[in-house]
Structures are given as C-alpha cells and as structure tokens.
Write a protein that holds these residues in place. Structure first.
Motif, PDB file in Angstrom:
ATOM      1  N   ARG A  61       0.713  -1.256   0.158  1.00 25.21           N
ATOM      2  CA  ARG A  61       0.159  -0.005  -0.030  1.00 25.21           C
ATOM      3  C   ARG A  61       0.862   1.222  -0.047  1.00 25.21           C
ATOM      4  O   ARG A  61       1.731   1.315   0.889  1.00 25.21           O
ATOM      5  CB  ARG A  61      -0.827   0.129   1.060  1.00 25.21           C
ATOM      6  N   PRO A  62       0.607   2.054  -0.968  1.00 27.82           N
ATOM      7  CA  PRO A  62       1.613   3.421  -0.837  1.00 27.82           C
ATOM      8  C   PRO A  62       1.358   4.279   0.179  1.00 27.82           C
ATOM      9  O   PRO A  62       2.297   4.969   0.529  1.00 27.82           O
ATOM     10  CB  PRO A  62       1.148   4.148  -2.376  1.00 27.82           C
ATOM     11  N   ASP A  63       0.167   4.243   0.625  1.00 28.31           N
ATOM     12  CA  ASP A  63      -0.078   5.238   1.794  1.00 28.31           C
ATOM     13  C   ASP A  63      -1.300   4.417   2.808  1.00 28.31           C
ATOM     14  O   ASP A  63      -1.642   3.162   2.639  1.00 28.31           O
ATOM     15  CB  ASP A  63      -0.690   6.334   1.338  1.00 28.31           C
ATOM     16  N   GLU A  65      -3.905   5.879   4.014  1.00 25.22           N
ATOM     17  CA  GLU A  65      -5.330   6.510   4.221  1.00 25.22           C
ATOM     18  C   GLU A  65      -6.021   5.747   3.220  1.00 25.22           C
ATOM     19  O   GLU A  65      -7.262   6.232   2.893  1.00 25.22           O
ATOM     20  CB  GLU A  65      -5.212   8.229   3.567  1.00 25.22           C
ATOM     21  N   TRP A  68      -5.206   5.285  -2.686  1.00 28.09           N
ATOM     22  CA  TRP A  68      -4.919   4.485  -3.642  1.00 28.09           C
ATOM     23  C   TRP A  68      -5.569   3.533  -4.274  1.00 28.09           C
ATOM     24  O   TRP A  68      -5.911   2.697  -3.443  1.00 28.09           O
ATOM     25  CB  TRP A  68      -3.294   4.234  -3.609  1.00 28.09           C
ATOM     26  N   SER A  83      -1.133  12.151  -6.096  1.00 28.91           N
ATOM     27  CA  SER A  83       0.214  12.468  -5.245  1.00 28.91           C
ATOM     28  C   SER A  83       0.764  13.746  -5.834  1.00 28.91           C
ATOM     29  O   SER A  83       1.277  13.847  -6.691  1.00 28.91           O
ATOM     30  CB  SER A  83       1.113  11.257  -5.271  1.00 28.91           C
ATOM     31  N   GLU A  89       7.357  11.168  -1.433  1.00 32.64           N
ATOM     32  CA  GLU A  89       6.666  10.476  -0.144  1.00 32.64           C
ATOM     33  C   GLU A  89       6.122   9.262  -0.291  1.00 32.64           C
ATOM     34  O   GLU A  89       5.689   8.676   0.836  1.00 32.64           O
ATOM     35  CB  GLU A  89       5.608  11.465   0.298  1.00 32.64           C
ATOM     36  N   VAL A  90       6.452   8.405  -1.300  1.00 35.12           N
ATOM     37  CA  VAL A  90       6.143   7.178  -1.560  1.00 35.12           C
ATOM     38  C   VAL A  90       7.112   6.139  -1.310  1.00 35.12           C
ATOM     39  O   VAL A  90       8.003   6.294  -2.127  1.00 35.12           O
ATOM     40  CB  VAL A  90       5.276   6.936  -2.835  1.00 35.12           C
TER      41      VAL A  90
END
Length: 217
Positions: A61-63, A65, A68, A83, A89-90
């Motif tokens: 998972r890239p984030d 929240e 994505w 993004s 930031e990934v």
C-alpha cells in the motif's frame, strides 16, 4: 462437453508437446487526448506499475489513508493514486520486492493507463478484455471522498479509450483472447484449458461449440 479438474494436473496431461503463444506486431498511432475535467487532479495523477502476474495475498500500500486504488490484471499490477508531490513521499521498496517497478506521473500516467485500457500494452494488440476489467474496477470503487478525483479521471479514461478504439483500433482481426483461441483451435476436437483465473473465465464461453473442453485448475 466441459470437464473440470481441480488440484494437481495429472502427469499424462502435463507433458503436452503443443505450446502456443499469441503475439501480434501492430503499430497504432493516435493523437494524445488529455482528460477533459479535473485538470489539477490529472496533473497529480500517479501510477506505480509492476509488470507480470503474481498471486500476492496482501499487495503493498503506497499510503495508510487508502487513497490509492490497486488494479490487478493477468499481465500486471497497477496502483493508481493522487500524489501532488510525485513519488517523493511514497516508499517504493515494498513494490520492488515483488518485481521491477515503473512509475508514471501526470500526463504520462494518464497516457500509460490509456494504452493499457486500449489493449496496446497487451500481447494481443487491441484486445478487449482489459477494458472490461477496467470498467469493473471503476464500478467497484468505494464511495469515499478521497477517491472522488480519481473516479473522475477513470471516467475520462473510459471515454477516451472508447473513442480511440472506435476511431483507430479497427480491422485488427480477433480482438479478444477467446475469439482468437476459437479461431486457432477451430479444427480441434478436444481442448485442455490450464487455470481457473480471470482469463480462463473469459475464454471458456468461446469454447462452447467444441465437443470436449477439459479445465485443469
């Protein structure tokens, strides 16, 4: 007649001398069509592409929240997100652990998704199954506010892909793996289909006219 074999493939069925791969060398040029709405959102569009089909139970998972969206096909895994800062930031290390990684941002990301949706990144140029898979992805998107912009970009993609297919991807012959399979195997009496994934499900309806179809999964 359809027969289903689940579990281990019998030894007698395992060493078939026939191996068929379908490729088509087709070059298609079409004008660049940018998304019509959400210009700021389009500029922030980010795509992480891992070529190849892998059965990972828990994709990276890239984030945290959930902004994505993961799209998995028979040929690739694609993570789509918004993004504004690009990929600074990934953390891409989890993706590199499962294969080679390609990243696209802004118009390049839109162009890449458009090529995939039009079947131009597939072994069978212009194949139609991938567009159906993308429609399913869009239909299954959760109704969350953080995905609103991405949903609009996806809808633009579907509209543009439909226009490109209608105006430029015509007269390519068989444009689905099922129709091509039936054409190539038209003189065969018995068909052995290995696997029970999405591609197998899409090919099976095209094989109903054959006397014997055996599925090994």
């Amino acid at each position: 007649m359809f027969r289903l074999y689940s579990g281990k493939t019998p030894e007698s069925k395992r060493n078939s001398p026939v191996r068929t791969r379908f490729f088509r060398d087709t070059s298609v040029t079409f004008p660049k069509i940018p998304g019509r709405r959400m210009k700021g959102m389009l500029e922030s569009l980010a795509v992480i592409h891992v070529p190849g089909s892998r059965k990972t139970e828990i994709p990276p998972r890239p984030d945290a929240e959930g902004s994505w969206v993961h799209w998995k096909t028979c040929l690739r895994s694609i993570w789509n997100g918004v993004s504004p800062s690009g990929f600074s930031e990934v953390d891409l290390d989890p993706f590199r652990s499962i294969g080679s990684v390609e990243t696209y941002a802004g118009a390049d990301a839109y162009g890449f998704l458009l090529e995939v949706d039009c079947g131009l990144r597939s072994p069978l140029a212009g194949e139609t199954e991938v567009m159906g898979q993308f429609r399913e992805l869009v239909a299954r998107l959760p109704a969350r506010s953080e995905l609103f912009g991405l949903r609009e970009v996806f809808r633009d993609l579907l509209t543009d892909a439909k226009s490109i297919r209608r105006d430029y991807l015509t007269n390519l012959g068989s444009q689905s793996y099922g129709s091509l399979t039936r054409k190539v195997l038209k003189n065969s009496e018995r068909i052995h289909l290995l696997g029970s994934g999405k591609l197998a499900e899409e090919i099976l309806p095209w094989l109903r006219s054959f006397r014997s179809v055996e599925v090994f999964c």
